[in-house]
Enzyme design. Sequence first.
Site, mmCIF file in Angstrom:
data_model
loop_
_atom_site.group_PDB
_atom_site.id
_atom_site.type_symbol
_atom_site.label_atom_id
_atom_site.label_comp_id
_atom_site.label_asym_id
_atom_site.label_seq_id
_atom_site.Cartn_x
_atom_site.Cartn_y
_atom_site.Cartn_z
ATOM 1 N N ASP A 1 0.906 -1.263 0.422
ATOM 2 C CA ASP A 1 -0.111 -0.076 -0.224
ATOM 3 C C ASP A 1 0.801 1.241 0.149
ATOM 4 O O ASP A 1 0.213 2.590 -0.040
ATOM 5 C CB ASP A 1 -1.278 -0.229 1.230
ATOM 6 C CG ASP A 1 0.245 -0.189 2.262
ATOM 7 O OD1 ASP A 1 1.047 -0.526 2.505
ATOM 8 O OD2 ASP A 1 -0.945 -0.043 3.286
ATOM 9 N N GLU B 1 3.330 2.324 2.350
ATOM 10 C CA GLU B 1 3.917 2.587 3.614
ATOM 11 C C GLU B 1 5.573 2.080 3.377
ATOM 12 O O GLU B 1 5.822 0.930 3.294
ATOM 13 C CB GLU B 1 2.978 1.877 4.175
ATOM 14 C CG GLU B 1 1.936 2.613 5.161
ATOM 15 C CD GLU B 1 1.444 1.928 5.518
ATOM 16 O OE1 GLU B 1 1.776 1.307 6.775
ATOM 17 O OE2 GLU B 1 0.234 2.763 6.386
ATOM 18 N N LYS C 1 17.402 38.779 -11.266
ATOM 19 C CA LYS C 1 16.758 37.466 -11.503
ATOM 20 C C LYS C 1 14.768 37.408 -11.163
ATOM 21 O O LYS C 1 14.651 37.756 -9.866
ATOM 22 C CB LYS C 1 17.254 36.026 -11.193
ATOM 23 C CG LYS C 1 16.795 35.188 -12.063
ATOM 24 C CD LYS C 1 16.901 33.724 -11.499
ATOM 25 C CE LYS C 1 16.541 33.587 -10.414
ATOM 26 N NZ LYS C 1 17.225 31.524 -9.522
HETATM 27 C C1 R5P Z 1 17.449 29.806 -6.675
HETATM 28 O O1 R5P Z 1 17.068 31.244 -6.175
HETATM 29 C C2 R5P Z 1 18.177 29.267 -6.722
HETATM 30 O O2 R5P Z 1 19.494 30.088 -6.186
HETATM 31 C C3 R5P Z 1 18.685 28.828 -8.008
HETATM 32 O O3 R5P Z 1 19.057 29.431 -8.839
HETATM 33 C C4 R5P Z 1 17.453 27.788 -9.090
HETATM 34 O O4 R5P Z 1 17.159 26.899 -8.441
HETATM 35 C C5 R5P Z 1 18.079 27.427 -9.851
HETATM 36 O O5 R5P Z 1 16.923 26.473 -10.252
HETATM 37 P P1 R5P Z 1 16.195 26.389 -12.008
HETATM 38 O O6 R5P Z 1 17.289 25.303 -12.491
HETATM 39 O O7 R5P Z 1 15.098 25.805 -12.085
HETATM 40 O O8 R5P Z 1 16.480 27.374 -12.953
#
Ligand code: R5P
Length: 300
Positions: A36, A38, A195
């Site tokens: 199941d 677990e 970003k």
């Molecule tokens: C987030 O701020 C982390 O430092 C990485 O930049 C992020 O998690 C990378 O994720 P991905 O490869 O999906 O862009």
Amino acid sequence: MNLAIVCGSAAESLARRTAGISGAELIEVSRRTFPDGEQYVRVCGNVEGKEVAVFQSFAFSPDRLFMEYALIVDALKGMGCSRVIGVFPYLAYARQDERFAKGEPLSTRVFADLIESAGTDEVFTVDMHLHRFHEINEVFRVPATNLTAMPLLAEHYLKAGGSARALVVGPDAESRQWASKVGAILSSECIVLEKERLGDREVRISDVKRTDCSSAVIVDDMVSTGKTLLEVLGKLKGIGMKKVDAIATHSLLVEGAYARLKEAGLASLITTDTVENPHAGVSVAPLLSRALLERGKFRG
Ligand code: R5P
């Protein structure tokens, strides 16, 4: 030595390597899944009076892996071990370190609380995604240490022919902590970009100014979908950068990320075995071994 090592299913090779280096006894765990769903575990060895380091890396299925970890810890406590040291080469849920929108949980705190309530007496992890929490001890109440693999990765980059004059690039504000460590080892210029996250698989990265450097190395804590690296790579190629490598401690590389990065012209990805992956050129086993043997020195 009074230290034993037990491996969770997601950190088996790393736990074995660390036991080999440190000389700590490796205690086996047998495990299976009931029809199941677990989980069942059984610790096979004597841990009475011992300090036991339980290795578990929480990538890909953190919820299932946490349950396995909690079952192992309970078994160890039931066998009379003196202390459980949770060794989490990759710690999950660290990126939801704020209630970004009304109704959201503070997942970082929830996960830390669960780890502690499972019976963990002390924590070690590597390059935890610390951003809005600045220190690991703001997250855990038990003694906790956040190790860094950045010096090992930077040295590997240089040994593999990387340029000591490469431009070091952090994709976002939180990457400054990792990029600056690599920049200091390379003694090269370090820039940190901005970003904006547009979705789970989409990010927007600020423009990069032209530079005299002909090679660059992008530094981040982790690569998951690879979109962050791809966007930065695109910006760097756009200003004529000839060679772009990347350094990231944790390689989850989901949904074909590695192939996409290579296709886009990434020269190499330098990464570790905190998450088992075929591209890990650097092992954190020596780092973990030293930290476990010299715990007092490393404790933050
Ligand atoms: C987030 O701020 C982390 O430092 C990485 O930049 C992020 O998690 C990378 O994720 P991905 O490869 O999906 O862009």
